[in-house]
Design a protein around this motif. Structure first.
Motif, PDB file in Angstrom:
ATOM      1  N   ALA A 169       0.834  -1.196   0.000  1.00 44.32           N
ATOM      2  CA  ALA A 169       0.000   0.000   0.000  1.00 44.32           C
ATOM      3  C   ALA A 169       0.875   1.254   0.000  1.00 44.32           C
ATOM      4  CB  ALA A 169      -0.917  -0.008   1.217  1.00 44.32           C
ATOM      5  N   ASP A 170       2.019   1.190   0.705  1.00 40.99           N
ATOM      6  CA  ASP A 170       2.846   2.389   0.861  1.00 40.99           C
ATOM      7  C   ASP A 170       4.142   2.371   0.058  1.00 40.99           C
ATOM      8  OD1 ASP A 170       1.202   3.825   2.492  1.00 40.99           O
ATOM      9  OD2 ASP A 170       1.939   2.882   4.328  1.00 40.99           O
ATOM     10  N   ASN A 171       4.424   1.274  -0.628  1.00 44.37           N
ATOM     11  CA  ASN A 171       5.713   1.171  -1.305  1.00 44.37           C
ATOM     12  C   ASN A 171       5.564   0.521  -2.666  1.00 44.37           C
ATOM     13  OD1 ASN A 171       7.836   1.758   1.021  1.00 44.37           O
ATOM     14  ND2 ASN A 171       6.229   0.477   1.890  1.00 44.37           N
ATOM     15  N   ARG A 224      11.817   4.004  -0.040  1.00 43.22           N
ATOM     16  CA  ARG A 224      11.634   4.067   1.405  1.00 43.22           C
ATOM     17  C   ARG A 224      11.470   2.671   1.995  1.00 43.22           C
ATOM     18  NH1 ARG A 224       7.501   6.558   3.470  1.00 43.22           N
ATOM     19  NH2 ARG A 224       6.199   6.226   1.657  1.00 43.22           N
ATOM     20  N   SER A 243      10.782   8.298   6.987  1.00 43.50           N
ATOM     21  CA  SER A 243       9.746   7.296   7.308  1.00 43.50           C
ATOM     22  C   SER A 243       9.902   6.048   6.455  1.00 43.50           C
ATOM     23  CB  SER A 243       8.343   7.862   7.091  1.00 43.50           C
ATOM     24  OG  SER A 243       8.135   8.972   7.902  1.00 43.50           O
ATOM     25  N   THR A 293      11.004   1.942   5.885  1.00 45.46           N
ATOM     26  CA  THR A 293      10.943   0.664   6.590  1.00 45.46           C
ATOM     27  C   THR A 293      12.188  -0.151   6.246  1.00 45.46           C
ATOM     28  OG1 THR A 293       8.543   0.687   6.457  1.00 45.46           O
ATOM     29  CG2 THR A 293       9.570  -1.435   6.944  1.00 45.46           C
TER      30      THR A 293
END
Lengths: 470, 470
Positions: free
Chosen positions: B193-195, B240, B272, B274
């Motif tokens: 979802a974020d990457n 990220r 931010s 991971t």
């Protein structure tokens, strides 16, 4: 034994006529427990049919638990029992008060939402012996094991699929994994080179769809009709990949008839499509012949067959498998080191020997009988308790059914109210990829884990939840 | 016991000074097997240091196998042995002729390409008892088990990660799976979802990269330097998400020093990001303190920690785990039913009890000693047999090393020639996502599975393969 009358002019194949004859004889106790059936050769000769006809009839009877093999080529009648439990008797006052007490603690008393195994469904002492024996393979246990699954287990599975579901299967085509979801991850990787979309039955297998979506496949929901997936919708979707459970669709329970199966296979041949056949509970067909698997009918080599032991063995033992068609094997092999399979070696070795010794067949017969009896109790309880307040999709297989509740409550309210009475149920709406069409709420109810002696009270609790003013 | 001299002005923490003091005493046999160390309270008082300082020193000694806990608060010296095997002795004529015979059959005699376990590395009878005990949980075995992994095992793993790698870990953060690859499939689903891209060390973990690529992530290879991943390249890649093995990089064996670890964590906080930390063999650090895990230093909650039992327990038992940072837990929980974990329940329950009873620690000590001794044999054999014909990345941890072969042959030729002599080796070039830079061929050699008594002849075979005219 009576004179056996076969009708060669009937549309019904001779072996089915023969199978039905023996079935009725056994069910009416005209053939008793332990009685031997005529030898295959002798019967074939006396009826002037081929040995194969008799063999197929016997195989059918055996797979349904009517007879067993007693020595090389002879068969004898198994114990046949009708309904072992008294149906409809109200539970005693002790049961009722125990249930009330647990209810107060907010626990799940009856889990209608899970196809887990009946606590008496498995001989754990026997299994423990097989696990212990597997410890002798020390050299293999210090390694990672065969990347595709242990060879002896793949051989046994090949035999099992061939015998129970038809079609020729080689151990090289079999990939073992610790669950269907894990196998689907591998399958996504294999199929993505040639496919960007996949059709799923609507409603259908929720987790499977999400795995394909995670791998970037476009999901195309196709209406599920009473005879299976809607062929017109499928054809016009232009996809060349479809995921179905034709032998007992999840969650509707509908069965795809043979004509439609052939049509689906023809479509796959014409457009070079791949059909993923999820055969998750074909062992539990209580009447009639098992529906042949698509895999068994597939001449074009377009079917990927998915099987699992999680309904016939304790599901805590994680072993599933898939059978790849030859054309997908090179793609798998090219990258096989990336898909190192992850089922426990000890459990694989134990299962291979368990199967080789004939215990899996016995285990399936044991469960089929247990669940058949439970299904009778369950459907009788539904009928007696709910009357016309629900509609039941009564199928003759599997461990669950689908009911339509004639209520103005929304599906989620029904789920919540059942939970407040200690009953976990699942709503069909959760198995839709898109929005469920407006209609009366439908619930999926498994009976496999409800103790037989509590069936009546468990169903009674559901009724109180749904039809007593909150 | 000698007077213990601590230097409070030194840059070295007091507990490290204390730890080193005892280490030297034990290694030089000035403290003998079974001898008790001073009580924590007593020693703290006499040295005028805090009890925590003494406790930390003892914990370090214990984790490295120098001492063991004998009653509640007292510790005694374990058996300390230097090299148990005679190094460099040529194998007897019987071994040589047996080897020659098997060679003729084209079999793999020595597998330098696999980190599988030494056949004497595990007490299978003990494990069998734990498996047998797990059978008592019949009610749990007929179910699918906890979706995140059995609770008692997650508790034990939380304790284990905390004790061995630092940082606070709660059982709710732990997800169990039947292998790292299976966990990565779940992780891809959580992170997508974020990457849309992920950085990997180059060379690095081949299968991991493919799983992310299968899920549609763009793979960004980042140069691997002797102190770990190139920070400048990473920062300018703008991704990220990064996958690293800082404690013993695979395959180079390089260790990321503490300064760079902090820098990486700061970067993650700033943008931010991971960080996925693959800590696949941190148990096998033979000298010095274990490098602290990034997870243990992570205040920002940006590290996903991946651990596996496949190096310390037989790899045929499939249990791995990951520790999610709090911020990813809601994403996981939202879809947790889709990621039904697939490690065998029996093995999970047995392992939880095995750990609770202290056997895992003993097992790690046993293996650390065994592999340490083997590593000495292995590196001595490499030196003696090859001399200056190879260059060795000698690290003080893990079960493998990386060598540069000073030969004009291509890497694949070296692999093939070794195989012709019955030795399976892997080439580093296979662990590059893009093309490997032009340089002399590098090979990955594991020593864990080579029997100690065959170490010399196995290495000799490699030399014959590579430096004898074909």
């Amino acid at each position: 034994m009576e004179l056996i009358m076969l009708n060669p002019g009937s549309k019904e194949p001779l072996y089915i006529q023969l199978y039905k004859y023996f079935k009725v004889e056994i069910e009416n106790s005209r053939l008793g427990e332990g009685e031997k059936l005529p030898s295959i050769r002798g019967l074939a000769k006396s009826l002037a049919v081929s040995k194969i006809t008799v063999e197929k009839a016997y195989q059918q009877l055996m797979s349904e638990g009517y007879i067993e093999n007693c020595d090389r080529s002879r068969y004898r009648v198994n114990k046949f029992e009708g309904t072992a439990f008294k149906v409809g008797l109200p539970p005693g006052p002790q049961v009722v008060s125990a249930v009330k007490e647990e209810l107060d603690e907010g626990r799940v008393l009856y889990d209608f939402a899970s196809g887990e195994m009946d606590i008496d469904g498995f001989n754990f002492s026997l299994w423990k012996r097989y696990i212990s024996k597997a410890f002798f393979n020390k050299e293999r246990l210090v390694g990672y094991g065969n990347i595709q699954g242990e060879e002896e287990l793949r051989s046994e599975i090949a035999k099992y699929v061939h015998n129970s579901r038809g079609g020729k299967v080689r151990k090289e085509q079999i990939i073992i994994g610790p669950g269907v979801q894990s196998l689907l991850n591998t399958l996504c990787s294999i199929l993505k080179a040639d496919n960007s979309s996949i059709a799923f039955e609507e409603p259908g297998f929720k987790n499977g769809r999400h795995i394909f979506a995670d791998h970037g496949f476009h999901i195309i929901p196709i209406t599920m009709k009473t005879d299976g997936i809607d062929m017109e919708e499928l054809v016009s979707s232009k996809t060349r990949l479809v995921y179905i459970s034709p032998s007992h669709q999840f969650p509707t329970g509908y069965i795809m008839p043979i004509g439609k199966r052939n049509r689906l296979l023809r479509w796959a041949e014409e457009v070079s499509a791949t059909i993923i056949e999820d055969d998750y509970d074909s062992e539990f067909r209580y009447f009639g012949r098992p529906i042949p698997a698509l895999k068994g009918l597939d001449n074009g080599g377009n079917v990927v067959y998915l099987g699992s032991f999680s309904k016939v063995m304790p599901p805590s033992m994680r072993v599933s498998y898939m059978v790849l068609p030859d054309r997908l094997l090179p793609v798998y092999q090219k990258n096989s080191s990336l898909y190192n399979q992850a089922a426990s070696t000890i459990e694989q070795l134990a299962l291979a020997k368990f199967m080789a010794d004939g215990h899996l067949e016995r285990q399936i017969r044991r469960l089929r009988k247990l669940y058949y009896e439970k299904s009778l109790l369950f459907f009788d309880a539904l009928k007696q308790v709910f009357g016309k307040q629900i509609e039941v999709n009564e199928t003759e297989s599997g461990l669950h059914t689908l009911i339509t509740v004639k209520s103005d409550l929304r599906a989620q309210e029904l789920v919540d109210r059942a939970m407040a009475r200690g009953c976990r149920v699942a709503s069909v709406q959760d198995y839709y990829w898109e929005h469920m069409p407006e209609k009366q709420p439908q619930m999926i109810l498994y009976f496999s884990k409800i103790p037989a002696s509590h069936m009546q009270i468990a169903v009674q609790l559901l009724k109180e939840a749904w039809f007593t003013a909150g």
